[in-house]
Structures are given as structure tokens and as C-alpha cells.
Enzyme design. Structure first.
Site, PDB file in Angstrom:
ATOM      1  N   GLY A   8     -20.954 -53.397  45.419  1.00 28.15           N
ATOM      2  CA  GLY A   8     -20.379 -54.562  44.741  1.00 28.15           C
ATOM      3  C   GLY A   8     -20.585 -54.468  43.253  1.00 28.15           C
ATOM      4  N   ILE A  10     -21.383 -55.519  39.234  1.00 30.00           N
ATOM      5  CA  ILE A  10     -22.617 -55.916  38.547  1.00 30.00           C
ATOM      6  C   ILE A  10     -22.848 -57.412  38.777  1.00 30.00           C
ATOM      7  CG2 ILE A  10     -23.749 -56.054  36.283  1.00 30.00           C
ATOM      8  CD1 ILE A  10     -21.701 -53.857  35.354  1.00 30.00           C
ATOM      9  N   GLY A  11     -24.052 -57.765  39.203  1.00 27.15           N
ATOM     10  CA  GLY A  11     -24.389 -59.176  39.400  1.00 27.15           C
ATOM     11  C   GLY A  11     -23.873 -59.771  40.699  1.00 27.15           C
ATOM     12  N   ALA A  12     -23.278 -58.954  41.571  1.00 23.35           N
ATOM     13  CA  ALA A  12     -22.710 -59.499  42.824  1.00 23.35           C
ATOM     14  C   ALA A  12     -23.786 -60.081  43.738  1.00 23.35           C
ATOM     15  CB  ALA A  12     -21.942 -58.406  43.557  1.00 23.35           C
ATOM     16  N   SER A  15     -29.070 -56.556  44.823  1.00 25.21           N
ATOM     17  CA  SER A  15     -30.539 -56.465  44.873  1.00 25.21           C
ATOM     18  C   SER A  15     -31.098 -57.632  45.676  1.00 25.21           C
ATOM     19  CB  SER A  15     -31.151 -56.518  43.478  1.00 25.21           C
ATOM     20  OG  SER A  15     -30.551 -55.569  42.671  1.00 25.21           O
ATOM     21  N   SER A  16     -30.530 -58.828  45.447  1.00 25.33           N
ATOM     22  CA  SER A  16     -31.011 -60.007  46.159  1.00 25.33           C
ATOM     23  C   SER A  16     -30.797 -59.843  47.662  1.00 25.33           C
ATOM     24  CB  SER A  16     -30.263 -61.250  45.673  1.00 25.33           C
ATOM     25  OG  SER A  16     -30.293 -61.319  44.272  1.00 25.33           O
ATOM     26  N   GLN A  55     -24.793 -41.470  33.811  1.00 26.57           N
ATOM     27  CA  GLN A  55     -24.292 -41.188  35.155  1.00 26.57           C
ATOM     28  C   GLN A  55     -25.119 -40.128  35.867  1.00 26.57           C
ATOM     29  OE1 GLN A  55     -21.816 -43.437  35.675  1.00 26.57           O
ATOM     30  NE2 GLN A  55     -22.573 -43.056  37.733  1.00 26.57           N
ATOM     31  N   ASP A  78     -29.643 -50.779  47.787  1.00 28.25           N
ATOM     32  CA  ASP A  78     -28.952 -51.580  46.791  1.00 28.25           C
ATOM     33  C   ASP A  78     -28.106 -50.610  45.954  1.00 28.25           C
ATOM     34  OD1 ASP A  78     -28.495 -52.591  44.216  1.00 28.25           O
ATOM     35  OD2 ASP A  78     -30.615 -52.814  43.755  1.00 28.25           O
ATOM     36  N   ASP A  84     -21.059 -44.035  43.112  1.00 29.89           N
ATOM     37  CA  ASP A  84     -21.361 -43.446  41.811  1.00 29.89           C
ATOM     38  C   ASP A  84     -20.107 -43.058  41.029  1.00 29.89           C
ATOM     39  OD1 ASP A  84     -24.089 -42.416  40.504  1.00 29.89           O
ATOM     40  OD2 ASP A  84     -22.477 -41.023  39.975  1.00 29.89           O
TER      41      ASP A  84
HETATM   42  N1  LIG Z   1     -25.022 -65.382  46.327  1.00 30.14           N
HETATM   43  C1  LIG Z   1     -25.650 -65.744  45.212  1.00 30.14           C
HETATM   44  N2  LIG Z   1     -25.607 -67.032  44.830  1.00 30.14           N
HETATM   45  C2  LIG Z   1     -26.199 -67.432  43.692  1.00 30.14           C
HETATM   46  N3  LIG Z   1     -26.899 -66.619  42.858  1.00 30.14           N
HETATM   47  C3  LIG Z   1     -26.972 -65.334  43.192  1.00 30.14           C
HETATM   48  C4  LIG Z   1     -26.361 -64.828  44.384  1.00 30.14           C
HETATM   49  N4  LIG Z   1     -26.607 -63.518  44.440  1.00 30.14           N
HETATM   50  C5  LIG Z   1     -27.328 -63.214  43.347  1.00 30.14           C
HETATM   51  N5  LIG Z   1     -27.561 -64.304  42.606  1.00 30.14           N
HETATM   52  C6  LIG Z   1     -28.276 -64.328  41.316  1.00 30.14           C
HETATM   53  O1  LIG Z   1     -27.453 -63.580  40.413  1.00 30.14           O
HETATM   54  C7  LIG Z   1     -28.232 -62.690  39.636  1.00 30.14           C
HETATM   55  C8  LIG Z   1     -27.805 -61.253  39.921  1.00 30.14           C
HETATM   56  O2  LIG Z   1     -28.182 -60.908  41.251  1.00 30.14           O
HETATM   57  P1  LIG Z   1     -28.614 -59.422  41.643  1.00 30.14           P
HETATM   58  O3  LIG Z   1     -29.099 -59.467  43.047  1.00 30.14           O
HETATM   59  O4  LIG Z   1     -29.508 -58.858  40.593  1.00 30.14           O
HETATM   60  O5  LIG Z   1     -27.172 -58.687  41.580  1.00 30.14           O
HETATM   61  P2  LIG Z   1     -26.828 -57.123  41.618  1.00 30.14           P
HETATM   62  O6  LIG Z   1     -27.988 -56.381  42.173  1.00 30.14           O
HETATM   63  O7  LIG Z   1     -25.597 -57.029  42.458  1.00 30.14           O
HETATM   64  O8  LIG Z   1     -26.514 -56.762  40.200  1.00 30.14           O
HETATM   65  C9  LIG Z   1     -29.690 -62.974  39.975  1.00 30.14           C
HETATM   66  O9  LIG Z   1     -30.173 -63.877  39.017  1.00 30.14           O
HETATM   67  C10 LIG Z   1     -29.622 -63.611  41.364  1.00 30.14           C
HETATM   68  O10 LIG Z   1     -30.681 -64.537  41.550  1.00 30.14           O
HETATM   69  N1  LIG Z   2     -22.215 -46.524  33.606  1.00 34.95           N
HETATM   70  C1  LIG Z   2     -22.838 -46.912  34.742  1.00 34.95           C
HETATM   71  N2  LIG Z   2     -23.499 -48.072  34.753  1.00 34.95           N
HETATM   72  C2  LIG Z   2     -24.089 -48.419  35.883  1.00 34.95           C
HETATM   73  C3  LIG Z   2     -24.036 -47.647  37.046  1.00 34.95           C
HETATM   74  N3  LIG Z   2     -24.719 -48.273  38.019  1.00 34.95           N
HETATM   75  C4  LIG Z   2     -25.187 -49.374  37.495  1.00 34.95           C
HETATM   76  N4  LIG Z   2     -24.828 -49.480  36.208  1.00 34.95           N
HETATM   77  C5  LIG Z   2     -25.237 -50.529  35.266  1.00 34.95           C
HETATM   78  C6  LIG Z   2     -24.515 -51.805  35.439  1.00 34.95           C
HETATM   79  C7  LIG Z   2     -25.565 -52.818  35.137  1.00 34.95           C
HETATM   80  O1  LIG Z   2     -25.654 -53.016  33.740  1.00 34.95           O
HETATM   81  C8  LIG Z   2     -26.864 -52.162  35.575  1.00 34.95           C
HETATM   82  C9  LIG Z   2     -27.354 -52.568  36.939  1.00 34.95           C
HETATM   83  O2  LIG Z   2     -26.268 -52.671  37.857  1.00 34.95           O
HETATM   84  P1  LIG Z   2     -26.287 -53.800  38.982  1.00 34.95           P
HETATM   85  O3  LIG Z   2     -24.939 -53.762  39.629  1.00 34.95           O
HETATM   86  O4  LIG Z   2     -27.401 -53.425  39.904  1.00 34.95           O
HETATM   87  O5  LIG Z   2     -26.557 -55.086  38.271  1.00 34.95           O
HETATM   88  O6  LIG Z   2     -26.597 -50.784  35.547  1.00 34.95           O
HETATM   89  C10 LIG Z   2     -23.354 -46.429  37.006  1.00 34.95           C
HETATM   90  O7  LIG Z   2     -23.279 -45.674  37.995  1.00 34.95           O
HETATM   91  N5  LIG Z   2     -22.770 -46.086  35.826  1.00 34.95           N
END
Ligand SMILES: Nc1ncnc2c1ncn2[C@@H]1O[C@H](COP(=O)(O)OP(=O)(O)O)[C@@H](O)[C@H]1O
Ligand SMILES: Nc1nc2c(ncn2[C@H]2C[C@H](O)[C@@H](COP(=O)(O)O)O2)c(=O)[nH]1
EC number: 2.7.1.113
Length: 228
Positions: A8, A10-12, A15-16, A55, A78, A84
């Protein structure tokens, strides 16, 4: 025994959900190297200069993680090596890699995938993709608060994030290393709502049962409390 890979934007919430799911299933989580990643801030400060190096850094860590996960056969990852090239291709398409870097990258990826295909367990059991809209993605990036990911840090980030989202649909459709499923990350707030968290866990366990990876009568009643 299962290996589940999450995907998913970024921020999806990868990790959570990795944390929630590994607790729930009693498996070992693998997280992306982010806060300890020395190249990530360099990349955001000068993307053209550091796209290739970042990368290679991610690819190397993802290769180690997937090899360990496939060997242990009891893990949640995660983001994984299967995602990639999506990132690198997107960066290359907007001029952040030379043709030599692109060729070298794909050769390296090909070698690594070849090595995985020779392992006793070759593929994950399930891909769980978290689908989010641009607005949700930005809201979560703000909530997490890494300075270099904020739209105010660089005026080109809005376009970068929108473009990244566009690459996910075809990537998900093409992905065929394992069965796959999608979670609606806009509708299901699995961090703040216990009800939504249970819906997500039920969807994933139903899929694992359908695949014969969990017994039909498997039922986890543990109360899971995750800090948002
Ligand atoms: N389903 C959700 N609903 C609300 N907040 C969420 C949800 N999933 C993640 N968050 C919040 O959004 C932020 C990004 O989540 P994270 O798990 O780091 O995303 P990713 O690993 O995909 O980048 C964190 O602050 C987390 O607490
Ligand atoms: N250029 C790339 N950036 C990447 C890659 N995988 C992650 N990322 C960056 C995007 C976010 O700033 C951060 C963490 O990603 P999350 O989705 O875990 O929030 O790292 C990559 O393969 N290439």
C-alpha cells in the site's frame, strides 16, 4: 504456517496493520527500515541524486527480510520486495535515474528474485493490500509527522504522491506471487475503532481459512489494544 506480505501507499497503515496482525496470529513481524534508514532523508532533500542509492538500500533490506520470512514461514511483512520496482520505476519515469542505473537495478532485482525462486518456500501465502485515497494518505502522513514527507517540505511532493497512487492499481492487478486481497483503508479505521479492527482481522482470517491456511474453527478471542 503463513507468510503474509502487506502492500500500500505511504501512510496507508502497513506498519500499524503488521503489528496488529502479527499479534493476532502470533507470528513475527518484519518492519521496513525507515527511522534507522540513513538514505531516506537524503533522498527527500535531493531525490535525483539519491533515488538509486535509496532503492538499492531498500531492495537489499527487503531481500534479507523476505528470505528470512520464507525460511521461518511464520511472518508478517510491512511492504516487501514485490513492491520494490513500483517505487523505482516511478522515480525513473520522472527522471530520477539514469538508464545505467535502471539497467543495473533490474539486473540486481532479477538476480535476487532468481535466488528466491530456488528456496524451498518460494512465495508468500497472501498479499494484503491496503487501498487508500490521496486525501487519506495525506492525512496519515501528517498524523505521523515525519518532516521530510510533509507537503510543506517540497512543493513537488503533491505530484509525487498522486503519481505513486496511480502506479498501485496496475501493480496490484499484475501481482501474482500469491493469493491477494484488499482492505478498504479509507473506510476502516483499524487504529481508532476496535469494531473496524475486528472487521479487518475477520476479513483476513476468512481469506486464510478459505485458502486452508487456518483451520475452519480457528477463533482468536484475545483483546487487542494498539496505541494509535
Ligand atoms: N486505518 C487507520 N485509521 C486511522 N489512522 C491510521 C490507520 N492506519 C494507520 N493510521 C495512522 O496513520 C499513520 C501512518 O500509519 P503507518 O502504519 O505508519 O503507515 P505505513 O506503514 O503504511 O506508511 C500512523 O500515525 C498511524 O497511527
Ligand atoms: N524511493 C523510495 N521510497 C520509498 C520506498 N519504500 C519506502 N519509501 C519511502 C516512502 C516513505 O517516505 C518512507 C516509508 O514508507 P511507508 O510506506 O512505510 O510509510 O519510505 C522505495 O522503495 N523507494
Amino acid at each position: 504456517m503463513t507468510v503474509i506480505v502487506l502492500s500500500g501507499p505511504i501512510g496507508a497503515g502497513k506498519s500499524s496493520l503488521t503489528s496488529i496482525l502479527s499479534d493476532y496470529l502470533g507470528t513475527r513481524p518484519f518492519y521496513e527500515s525507515v527511522d534507522d534508514n540513513p538514505v531516506l532523508p537524503l533522498f527527500y532533500a535531493d531525490p535525483k541524486k539519491y533515488a538509486f542509492l535509496l532503492q538499492v538500500y531498500f531492495l537489499n533490506t527487503r531481500f534479507h527480510s523476505i528470505k528470512a520470512a520464507l525460511s521461518e514461514d511464520n511472518n508478517v511483512l510491512d511492504r516487501s520486495i514485490y513492491e520494490d520496482a513500483l517505487f523505482f520505476q516511478m522515480n525513473a519515469d520522472i527522471g530520477r535515474a539514469t538508464s545505467e542505473e535502471v539497467d543495473t537495478y533490474y539486473e540486481l532485482l532479477h538476480n535476487m528474485m532468481g535466488e528466491l525462486s530456488r528456496m524451498p518456500k518460494k512465495n508468500p501465502d497472501l498479499l494484503v493490500h491496503i487501498d487508500v485515497s490521496y486525501d487519506t494518505m495525506i492525512k496519515r502522513i501528517k498524523k505521523r509527522g515525519r518532516p521530510y514527507e510533509q507537503l510543506s517540505y517540497d512543493s513537488t511532493l503533491e505530484d509525487y504522491y498522486k503519481r505513486l497512487l496511480e502506479y498501485y492499481k496496475p501493480w496490484y492487478e499484475k501481482y501474482d506471487y500469491s493469493p491477494k486481497m484488499t482492505i478498504d483503508g479509507d473506510e476502516l479505521d483499524f487504529m481508532a475503532s476496535e469494531h473496524d479492527r475486528q472487521i479487518v482481522l475477520d476479513q483476513i482470517t476468512a481469506k486464510l481459512k478459505e485458502m486452508g491456511k487456518l483451520p475452519e474453527d480457528w477463533d482468536k478471542t484475545t483483546d487487542i489494544r494498539i496505541e494509535a
